[in-house]
Design an enzyme around this catalytic site. Structure first.
Site, short mmCIF file in Angstrom:
data_model
loop_
_atom_site.label_atom_id
_atom_site.label_comp_id
_atom_site.label_asym_id
_atom_site.label_seq_id
_atom_site.Cartn_x
_atom_site.Cartn_y
_atom_site.Cartn_z
N GLU A 1 -4.99 -8.45 0.56
CA GLU A 1 -5.99 -8.29 1.80
C GLU A 1 -7.41 -8.11 1.58
OE1 GLU A 1 -4.38 -4.82 4.23
OE2 GLU A 1 -2.32 -5.44 3.84
N GLU B 1 0.82 -1.30 0.04
CA GLU B 1 -0.06 0.03 0.05
C GLU B 1 1.02 1.27 -0.10
OE1 GLU B 1 -2.97 -0.25 3.17
OE2 GLU B 1 -3.85 -1.83 2.53
O1 IFM Z 1 -3.71 -3.07 9.17
C1 IFM Z 1 -3.83 -2.36 7.92
C2 IFM Z 1 -2.46 -3.15 7.04
O2 IFM Z 1 -1.51 -2.59 7.79
C3 IFM Z 1 -2.48 -2.43 5.67
N1 IFM Z 1 -3.83 -2.70 4.93
C4 IFM Z 1 -5.25 -2.27 5.77
C5 IFM Z 1 -5.00 -2.99 7.16
C6 IFM Z 1 -6.32 -2.46 7.87
O3 IFM Z 1 -6.60 -1.05 8.09
#
Ligand code: IFM
Length: 449
Positions: A361, A168
Protein backbone atom coordinates in the site's frame (compact mmCIF):
# COMPACT_ATOMS: atom_id res chain seq x y z
CA UNK A 1 -21.78 3.50 -14.54
CA UNK A 2 -18.25 4.68 -15.45
CA UNK A 3 -17.90 8.29 -16.55
CA UNK A 4 -15.34 9.59 -19.02
CA UNK A 5 -11.93 10.36 -17.60
CA UNK A 6 -11.50 13.70 -15.80
CA UNK A 7 -8.45 14.90 -17.76
CA UNK A 8 -5.74 13.30 -19.78
CA UNK A 9 -2.47 12.52 -18.10
CA UNK A 10 -0.01 15.41 -17.78
CA UNK A 11 3.24 15.32 -19.70
CA UNK A 12 5.96 13.69 -17.66
CA UNK A 13 9.06 15.81 -18.27
CA UNK A 14 11.16 13.38 -16.26
CA UNK A 15 9.76 9.89 -16.55
CA UNK A 16 9.79 7.61 -13.55
CA UNK A 17 12.96 5.48 -13.76
CA UNK A 18 12.47 1.92 -14.95
CA UNK A 19 11.92 -0.72 -12.31
CA UNK A 20 13.48 -4.19 -12.63
CA UNK A 21 12.03 -6.65 -15.14
CA UNK A 22 9.10 -8.63 -13.74
CA UNK A 23 8.19 -5.88 -11.26
CA UNK A 24 4.55 -6.34 -10.18
CA UNK A 25 2.33 -3.27 -10.51
CA UNK A 26 -1.05 -3.15 -8.85
CA UNK A 27 -3.70 -1.38 -6.82
CA UNK A 28 -5.28 -2.37 -3.48
CA UNK A 29 -8.68 -2.33 -1.80
CA UNK A 30 -10.33 -4.14 1.11
CA UNK A 31 -13.66 -5.91 1.42
CA UNK A 32 -15.28 -3.91 4.21
CA UNK A 33 -14.30 -0.62 2.60
CA UNK A 34 -15.84 -1.29 -0.83
CA UNK A 35 -18.12 -4.32 -1.02
CA UNK A 36 -21.35 -3.30 0.74
CA UNK A 37 -23.99 -6.09 0.45
CA UNK A 38 -24.16 -6.29 4.21
CA UNK A 39 -27.15 -8.67 4.06
CA UNK A 40 -25.14 -11.20 2.13
CA UNK A 41 -22.58 -11.77 4.82
CA UNK A 42 -22.44 -12.40 8.54
CA UNK A 43 -21.97 -9.35 10.75
CA UNK A 44 -18.46 -8.19 11.59
CA UNK A 45 -17.07 -6.25 14.53
CA UNK A 46 -17.16 -3.19 12.27
CA UNK A 47 -20.95 -3.35 11.88
CA UNK A 48 -21.44 -3.16 15.64
CA UNK A 49 -18.84 -0.40 15.94
CA UNK A 50 -20.32 1.83 13.23
CA UNK A 51 -23.79 1.38 14.74
CA UNK A 52 -22.62 3.18 17.90
CA UNK A 53 -23.24 6.94 17.58
CA UNK A 54 -20.08 9.02 17.29
CA UNK A 55 -17.76 6.19 16.31
CA UNK A 56 -17.61 7.13 12.61
CA UNK A 57 -17.10 10.86 12.14
CA UNK A 58 -19.67 11.40 9.39
CA UNK A 59 -22.10 8.91 10.92
CA UNK A 60 -21.88 6.66 7.86
CA UNK A 61 -21.61 2.88 7.60
CA UNK A 62 -20.18 0.45 5.05
CA UNK A 63 -23.54 -1.23 4.47
CA UNK A 64 -23.44 -0.19 0.79
CA UNK A 65 -19.99 1.45 0.43
CA UNK A 66 -19.05 1.25 -3.29
CA UNK A 67 -21.43 -1.69 -3.80
CA UNK A 68 -18.49 -3.50 -5.32
CA UNK A 69 -20.23 -6.79 -4.49
CA UNK A 70 -22.72 -6.06 -7.27
CA UNK A 71 -20.53 -3.83 -9.45
CA UNK A 72 -17.31 -5.83 -9.47
CA UNK A 73 -17.55 -6.25 -13.27
CA UNK A 74 -17.32 -2.46 -13.70
CA UNK A 75 -14.40 -2.34 -11.27
CA UNK A 76 -12.50 -5.11 -13.02
CA UNK A 77 -12.99 -3.16 -16.27
CA UNK A 78 -11.39 -0.17 -14.53
CA UNK A 79 -8.45 -2.36 -13.49
CA UNK A 80 -8.03 -3.62 -17.04
CA UNK A 81 -8.18 -0.05 -18.36
CA UNK A 82 -5.50 0.96 -15.89
CA UNK A 83 -3.25 -1.81 -17.15
CA UNK A 84 -2.18 -3.16 -13.75
CA UNK A 85 -0.64 -6.60 -13.47
CA UNK A 86 -2.34 -7.41 -10.19
CA UNK A 87 -5.24 -6.49 -7.93
CA UNK A 88 -4.95 -6.76 -4.16
CA UNK A 89 -8.39 -7.18 -2.55
CA UNK A 90 -9.44 -8.77 0.70
CA UNK A 91 -11.64 -11.77 1.30
CA UNK A 92 -14.24 -10.94 3.93
CA UNK A 93 -14.19 -13.64 6.60
CA UNK A 94 -17.85 -12.81 7.58
CA UNK A 95 -18.85 -13.31 3.94
CA UNK A 96 -17.02 -16.61 3.62
CA UNK A 97 -18.95 -17.85 6.69
CA UNK A 98 -22.28 -16.73 5.21
CA UNK A 99 -24.98 -19.29 4.45
CA UNK A 100 -23.87 -22.51 2.86
CA UNK A 101 -20.79 -21.11 1.15
CA UNK A 102 -22.60 -18.68 -1.15
CA UNK A 103 -20.35 -15.92 0.21
CA UNK A 104 -17.32 -17.66 -1.23
CA UNK A 105 -19.10 -17.83 -4.59
CA UNK A 106 -18.61 -14.07 -4.84
CA UNK A 107 -14.82 -14.41 -4.68
CA UNK A 108 -15.01 -17.25 -7.17
CA UNK A 109 -16.76 -14.92 -9.63
CA UNK A 110 -14.39 -12.03 -8.88
CA UNK A 111 -11.30 -14.20 -9.40
CA UNK A 112 -12.70 -15.56 -12.67
CA UNK A 113 -13.41 -12.04 -13.89
CA UNK A 114 -9.90 -10.89 -12.96
CA UNK A 115 -8.26 -13.84 -14.69
CA UNK A 116 -10.36 -13.23 -17.80
CA UNK A 117 -9.18 -9.59 -17.78
CA UNK A 118 -5.54 -10.63 -17.43
CA UNK A 119 -5.21 -9.19 -13.90
CA UNK A 120 -3.62 -11.39 -11.22
CA UNK A 121 -5.78 -11.78 -8.11
CA UNK A 122 -3.89 -11.13 -4.85
CA UNK A 123 -6.24 -11.77 -1.92
CA UNK A 124 -5.60 -10.59 1.62
CA UNK A 125 -7.17 -13.07 4.01
CA UNK A 126 -7.85 -10.67 6.88
CA UNK A 127 -8.27 -6.90 6.60
CA UNK A 128 -9.81 -5.97 9.99
CA UNK A 129 -13.42 -7.18 9.45
CA UNK A 130 -13.41 -9.87 12.12
CA UNK A 131 -16.66 -11.88 12.29
CA UNK A 132 -18.83 -10.67 15.20
CA UNK A 133 -18.40 -12.95 18.18
CA UNK A 134 -14.71 -13.60 17.53
CA UNK A 135 -12.06 -11.76 19.47
CA UNK A 136 -8.30 -11.41 18.94
CA UNK A 137 -7.83 -11.49 22.71
CA UNK A 138 -8.72 -15.20 22.42
CA UNK A 139 -5.97 -17.48 21.25
CA UNK A 140 -8.54 -19.68 19.54
CA UNK A 141 -9.22 -16.96 16.94
CA UNK A 142 -5.82 -17.74 15.41
CA UNK A 143 -6.83 -21.39 14.87
CA UNK A 144 -10.22 -20.33 13.49
CA UNK A 145 -8.42 -18.04 11.06
CA UNK A 146 -6.31 -20.93 9.81
CA UNK A 147 -9.53 -22.86 9.08
CA UNK A 148 -10.87 -19.86 7.15
CA UNK A 149 -7.64 -19.66 5.16
CA UNK A 150 -7.72 -23.36 4.33
CA UNK A 151 -11.29 -23.02 3.11
CA UNK A 152 -10.51 -20.04 0.87
CA UNK A 153 -7.34 -21.66 -0.49
CA UNK A 154 -9.26 -24.82 -1.28
CA UNK A 155 -11.80 -22.84 -3.33
CA UNK A 156 -9.55 -20.25 -5.03
CA UNK A 157 -6.11 -21.87 -5.02
CA UNK A 158 -6.46 -23.19 -8.58
CA UNK A 159 -6.46 -19.58 -9.87
CA UNK A 160 -4.76 -17.57 -7.10
CA UNK A 161 -0.99 -17.79 -6.92
CA UNK A 162 -0.10 -14.90 -4.63
CA UNK A 163 -1.53 -14.61 -1.11
CA UNK A 164 -1.42 -12.09 1.74
CA UNK A 165 -2.21 -13.38 5.22
CA UNK A 166 -2.99 -10.22 7.24
CA UNK A 167 -3.27 -6.51 6.67
CA UNK A 168 -1.56 -4.19 9.16
CA UNK A 169 -1.81 -6.13 12.42
CA UNK A 170 -0.08 -3.11 14.00
CA UNK A 171 -2.94 -0.71 13.20
CA UNK A 172 -5.56 -3.30 14.09
CA UNK A 173 -3.91 -3.71 17.50
CA UNK A 174 -3.19 -0.04 18.12
CA UNK A 175 -6.29 1.64 16.72
CA UNK A 176 -8.81 -1.11 17.43
CA UNK A 177 -7.68 -2.49 20.76
CA UNK A 178 -5.26 -0.04 22.42
CA UNK A 179 -6.78 3.36 21.56
CA UNK A 180 -10.36 2.41 20.68
CA UNK A 181 -10.76 4.50 17.53
CA UNK A 182 -11.39 1.49 15.29
CA UNK A 183 -13.52 -1.61 15.87
CA UNK A 184 -13.87 -3.29 18.25
CA UNK A 185 -13.32 0.00 20.10
CA UNK A 186 -11.30 -1.18 23.06
CA UNK A 187 -8.98 1.14 25.00
CA UNK A 188 -6.64 -1.40 26.55
CA UNK A 189 -3.37 0.47 25.93
CA UNK A 190 -0.55 -2.04 26.62
CA UNK A 191 -3.02 -4.75 27.65
CA UNK A 192 -3.75 -4.97 23.91
CA UNK A 193 -0.41 -6.74 23.30
CA UNK A 194 -2.01 -10.24 23.23
CA UNK A 195 -3.97 -9.04 20.18
CA UNK A 196 -0.66 -8.53 18.38
CA UNK A 197 0.60 -11.94 19.44
CA UNK A 198 -2.57 -13.77 18.38
CA UNK A 199 -2.58 -12.07 14.98
CA UNK A 200 1.07 -12.98 14.47
CA UNK A 201 0.26 -16.56 15.45
CA UNK A 202 -2.69 -16.48 13.04
CA UNK A 203 -0.30 -15.33 10.32
CA UNK A 204 2.05 -18.27 10.96
CA UNK A 205 -0.81 -20.78 11.03
CA UNK A 206 -2.15 -19.26 7.81
CA UNK A 207 1.23 -19.68 6.11
CA UNK A 208 1.16 -23.37 7.13
CA UNK A 209 -2.43 -23.77 5.86
CA UNK A 210 -1.55 -22.13 2.55
CA UNK A 211 1.55 -24.29 2.12
CA UNK A 212 -0.55 -27.38 2.86
CA UNK A 213 -2.82 -26.25 0.02
CA UNK A 214 0.19 -25.97 -2.31
CA UNK A 215 0.76 -22.19 -2.22
CA UNK A 216 4.26 -20.99 -3.05
CA UNK A 217 3.93 -17.19 -3.10
CA UNK A 218 2.93 -15.93 0.35
CA UNK A 219 3.45 -12.62 2.15
CA UNK A 220 1.98 -10.28 4.75
CA UNK A 221 1.10 -6.55 4.51
CA UNK A 222 2.69 -4.85 7.51
CA UNK A 223 2.63 -1.09 8.00
CA UNK A 224 6.03 0.44 8.55
CA UNK A 225 7.61 3.87 8.48
CA UNK A 226 10.64 5.69 9.84
CA UNK A 227 10.33 7.08 13.36
CA UNK A 228 12.03 10.44 13.69
CA UNK A 229 12.98 11.65 17.18
CA UNK A 230 11.67 15.13 17.99
CA UNK A 231 15.20 16.16 19.09
CA UNK A 232 18.55 14.67 20.06
CA UNK A 233 17.61 14.95 23.76
CA UNK A 234 17.84 11.54 25.50
CA UNK A 235 14.15 11.59 26.51
CA UNK A 236 13.05 12.17 22.90
CA UNK A 237 15.46 9.54 21.56
CA UNK A 238 14.18 7.03 24.08
CA UNK A 239 10.52 7.75 23.26
CA UNK A 240 11.21 7.46 19.52
CA UNK A 241 13.05 4.17 19.96
CA UNK A 242 10.10 2.83 21.94
CA UNK A 243 7.63 3.88 19.23
CA UNK A 244 9.86 2.21 16.62
CA UNK A 245 9.71 -0.94 18.74
CA UNK A 246 5.90 -0.87 18.72
CA UNK A 247 5.28 0.09 15.10
CA UNK A 248 8.14 -1.62 13.29
CA UNK A 249 10.10 -4.14 15.33
CA UNK A 250 7.19 -5.81 17.19
CA UNK A 251 5.63 -6.89 13.90
CA UNK A 252 8.77 -7.51 11.82
CA UNK A 253 11.11 -9.36 14.20
CA UNK A 254 8.96 -12.32 15.25
CA UNK A 255 8.43 -13.03 11.56
CA UNK A 256 11.91 -12.35 10.27
CA UNK A 257 14.09 -13.26 13.25
CA UNK A 258 11.83 -15.64 15.19
CA UNK A 259 11.98 -13.53 18.37
CA UNK A 260 10.32 -10.54 19.98
CA UNK A 261 12.41 -7.43 20.49
CA UNK A 262 13.71 -6.77 23.99
CA UNK A 263 11.21 -7.03 26.82
CA UNK A 264 8.13 -7.71 24.68
CA UNK A 265 8.19 -11.53 24.67
CA UNK A 266 7.58 -11.61 28.44
CA UNK A 267 4.39 -9.61 27.98
CA UNK A 268 2.85 -12.04 25.50
CA UNK A 269 0.42 -14.82 26.44
CA UNK A 270 0.85 -18.58 26.12
CA UNK A 271 3.91 -20.61 25.21
CA UNK A 272 5.65 -17.79 23.38
CA UNK A 273 8.77 -19.74 22.41
CA UNK A 274 6.79 -22.45 20.70
CA UNK A 275 4.42 -19.90 19.07
CA UNK A 276 7.43 -18.06 17.65
CA UNK A 277 8.36 -21.16 15.67
CA UNK A 278 4.97 -20.94 13.96
CA UNK A 279 5.11 -17.15 13.54
CA UNK A 280 8.51 -17.39 11.85
CA UNK A 281 7.32 -19.79 9.13
CA UNK A 282 9.23 -18.42 6.13
CA UNK A 283 7.32 -16.12 3.79
CA UNK A 284 8.22 -15.65 0.13
CA UNK A 285 8.12 -11.87 0.29
CA UNK A 286 7.47 -9.15 2.83
CA UNK A 287 4.75 -6.54 2.22
CA UNK A 288 5.25 -2.97 3.41
CA UNK A 289 2.41 -0.45 3.61
CA UNK A 290 3.99 3.01 3.70
CA UNK A 291 2.27 6.36 4.15
CA UNK A 292 4.53 8.72 6.17
CA UNK A 293 7.20 8.82 8.88
CA UNK A 294 6.21 9.60 12.46
CA UNK A 295 7.94 12.24 14.58
CA UNK A 296 7.99 11.17 18.20
CA UNK A 297 9.16 12.81 21.42
CA UNK A 298 8.94 12.35 25.15
CA UNK A 299 5.46 12.37 26.71
CA UNK A 300 4.01 15.85 27.21
CA UNK A 301 1.61 14.99 30.00
CA UNK A 302 -1.47 15.85 27.94
CA UNK A 303 -3.82 14.12 25.56
CA UNK A 304 -2.75 14.72 21.94
CA UNK A 305 -4.87 14.54 18.81
CA UNK A 306 -2.89 13.41 15.80
CA UNK A 307 -4.14 12.37 12.33
CA UNK A 308 -7.65 11.90 13.67
CA UNK A 309 -6.52 9.77 16.63
CA UNK A 310 -6.62 10.90 20.26
CA UNK A 311 -3.58 9.62 22.17
CA UNK A 312 -3.94 9.52 25.97
CA UNK A 313 -1.52 11.40 28.22
CA UNK A 314 -0.23 8.26 29.94
CA UNK A 315 1.53 6.89 26.84
CA UNK A 316 5.34 6.88 27.16
CA UNK A 317 5.70 8.93 23.95
CA UNK A 318 4.00 11.80 22.14
CA UNK A 319 3.50 12.06 18.39
CA UNK A 320 4.41 15.47 16.92
CA UNK A 321 3.63 17.20 13.64
CA UNK A 322 6.37 17.03 11.00
CA UNK A 323 6.73 20.67 9.99
CA UNK A 324 7.57 22.15 6.61
CA UNK A 325 5.96 19.48 4.46
CA UNK A 326 2.80 19.49 2.40
CA UNK A 327 0.04 17.48 4.05
CA UNK A 328 -2.74 15.33 2.61
CA UNK A 329 -6.41 15.98 3.42
CA UNK A 330 -5.92 13.59 6.34
CA UNK A 331 -3.17 15.88 7.68
CA UNK A 332 -0.47 13.29 7.01
CA UNK A 333 2.87 14.80 5.90
CA UNK A 334 4.08 13.99 2.40
CA UNK A 335 7.59 12.59 2.83
CA UNK A 336 8.63 10.41 -0.13
CA UNK A 337 12.17 9.89 1.14
CA UNK A 338 10.66 8.19 4.19
CA UNK A 339 9.93 5.26 1.89
CA UNK A 340 13.59 5.00 0.85
CA UNK A 341 14.57 5.34 4.50
CA UNK A 342 12.31 2.63 5.88
CA UNK A 343 13.37 0.16 3.19
CA UNK A 344 17.10 0.81 3.51
CA UNK A 345 16.78 0.65 7.32
CA UNK A 346 15.08 -2.75 7.09
CA UNK A 347 17.72 -3.91 4.59
CA UNK A 348 20.48 -2.91 7.03
CA UNK A 349 18.71 -4.24 10.13
CA UNK A 350 17.67 -7.61 8.82
CA UNK A 351 20.13 -8.33 5.99
CA UNK A 352 19.41 -11.62 4.28
CA UNK A 353 16.63 -12.43 6.76
CA UNK A 354 14.52 -9.86 4.87
CA UNK A 355 12.87 -11.55 1.89
CA UNK A 356 12.07 -9.61 -1.30
CA UNK A 357 9.84 -6.64 -0.50
CA UNK A 358 6.54 -5.65 -2.11
CA UNK A 359 4.97 -2.26 -1.36
CA UNK A 360 1.45 -3.49 -0.65
CA UNK A 361 0.00 0.00 0.00
CA UNK A 362 1.02 3.57 -0.71
CA UNK A 363 -1.29 6.49 -1.38
CA UNK A 364 -2.92 9.65 -0.09
CA UNK A 365 -6.27 11.29 0.56
CA UNK A 366 -7.19 14.28 -1.59
CA UNK A 367 -10.46 15.67 -2.89
CA UNK A 368 -11.17 16.36 -6.54
CA UNK A 369 -11.04 14.78 -9.97
CA UNK A 370 -8.07 16.77 -11.22
CA UNK A 371 -5.95 15.40 -8.38
CA UNK A 372 -2.54 16.83 -9.20
CA UNK A 373 -1.56 16.48 -5.51
CA UNK A 374 -2.05 12.71 -5.72
CA UNK A 375 -0.01 12.57 -8.93
CA UNK A 376 2.79 14.49 -7.21
CA UNK A 377 2.57 12.14 -4.22
CA UNK A 378 2.76 8.98 -6.34
CA UNK A 379 5.46 10.43 -8.57
CA UNK A 380 7.60 11.33 -5.56
CA UNK A 381 7.10 7.97 -3.86
CA UNK A 382 7.91 5.95 -6.97
CA UNK A 383 11.18 7.86 -7.39
CA UNK A 384 11.91 7.28 -3.69
CA UNK A 385 11.17 3.58 -4.14
CA UNK A 386 13.52 3.45 -7.08
CA UNK A 387 16.25 4.96 -4.91
CA UNK A 388 15.76 2.07 -2.48
CA UNK A 389 16.18 -0.36 -5.38
CA UNK A 390 19.39 1.44 -6.42
CA UNK A 391 20.60 1.18 -2.83
CA UNK A 392 20.30 -2.59 -3.05
CA UNK A 393 16.85 -3.33 -1.58
CA UNK A 394 15.19 -6.20 -3.46
CA UNK A 395 11.79 -4.64 -4.22
CA UNK A 396 9.49 -6.71 -6.42
CA UNK A 397 6.21 -4.80 -6.60
CA UNK A 398 4.15 -1.72 -5.80
CA UNK A 399 0.41 -1.38 -5.11
CA UNK A 400 -1.38 1.99 -4.91
CA UNK A 401 -3.92 2.44 -2.13
CA UNK A 402 -6.56 2.62 -3.53
CA UNK A 403 -8.42 1.79 -6.73
CA UNK A 404 -11.63 3.46 -5.51
CA UNK A 405 -12.67 6.13 -3.04
CA UNK A 406 -14.11 4.09 -0.20
CA UNK A 407 -15.20 3.80 3.43
CA UNK A 408 -12.16 5.07 5.30
CA UNK A 409 -12.99 3.43 8.63
CA UNK A 410 -13.63 5.93 11.46
CA UNK A 411 -13.37 8.81 8.96
CA UNK A 412 -16.32 7.50 6.92
CA UNK A 413 -16.38 8.74 3.32
CA UNK A 414 -14.61 12.01 4.06
CA UNK A 415 -11.15 10.81 3.01
CA UNK A 416 -10.75 9.98 -0.65
CA UNK A 417 -7.82 7.69 -1.49
CA UNK A 418 -9.02 6.46 -4.92
CA UNK A 419 -7.56 6.74 -8.39
CA UNK A 420 -11.25 6.53 -9.26
CA UNK A 421 -13.85 8.88 -7.77
CA UNK A 422 -17.04 7.32 -6.45
CA UNK A 423 -20.13 9.52 -6.19
CA UNK A 424 -21.44 8.65 -2.73
CA UNK A 425 -23.93 11.53 -3.00
CA UNK A 426 -25.90 9.42 -5.45
CA UNK A 427 -26.16 6.00 -3.79
CA UNK A 428 -28.37 4.59 -6.52
CA UNK A 429 -25.72 5.19 -9.18
CA UNK A 430 -22.42 5.25 -7.24
CA UNK A 431 -20.88 6.49 -10.45
CA UNK A 432 -17.19 5.78 -10.90
CA UNK A 433 -15.13 8.52 -12.56
CA UNK A 434 -11.43 7.97 -13.18
CA UNK A 435 -9.40 10.87 -11.82
CA UNK A 436 -6.37 12.52 -13.43
CA UNK A 437 -4.19 10.23 -11.29
CA UNK A 438 -5.77 7.17 -12.94
CA UNK A 439 -4.61 8.38 -16.36
CA UNK A 440 -1.21 9.32 -14.94
CA UNK A 441 -0.70 5.89 -13.35
CA UNK A 442 -1.90 4.14 -16.52
CA UNK A 443 0.60 6.10 -18.63
CA UNK A 444 3.38 5.52 -16.11
CA UNK A 445 2.68 1.77 -16.31
CA UNK A 446 2.87 1.87 -20.11
CA UNK A 447 6.24 3.60 -19.87
CA UNK A 448 7.51 0.72 -17.72
CA UNK A 449 6.64 -2.01 -20.23
O1 IFM B 1 -7.71 2.62 4.24
C1 IFM B 1 -6.62 2.16 4.95
C2 IFM B 1 -6.42 0.68 4.73
O2 IFM B 1 -7.54 -0.06 5.07
C3 IFM B 1 -5.25 0.17 5.55
N1 IFM B 1 -4.09 0.99 5.34
C4 IFM B 1 -4.22 2.42 5.42
C5 IFM B 1 -5.35 2.88 4.53
C6 IFM B 1 -5.50 4.41 4.60
O3 IFM B 1 -5.77 4.82 5.89
Amino acid sequence: MIRRMATESRDAAHPIPRFPAGFLWGVSTSAHQIEGAVDEREPSVWDAFTAEPGRVKDGSTAAVACDHYHRYGEDVALLAGLGVDAYRFSVSWPRVRFGDGSGLDFYDRLVDELCAAGVRPVPTLFHWDLPAGLDWLDRDTAARFADHVARVADRLGDRVGKWITLNEPAEHTLLGHALGVHAPGRKLLFDALPVAHHQLLAHGLAVRALRAAGATDIGIANSHGPVWPASREPADLEAAAFYDLLLNRLFAEPLLLGRYPEGLGELMPGDVESDLKVIAEPVDWYGVNYYAPTKVGAPQGTEIEFGGVVMPAELPFSVRQIEGRPVTDFGWPVVPEGLTEVLTTFHERYGDRLPPVVITENGCSYEGLDDQDRIAYLDGHLRALHRAVEAGVDVRGYFVWSLLDNFEWAEGYARRFGLVHVDFEDPAALTRTPKASYAWFRDMLRSQR
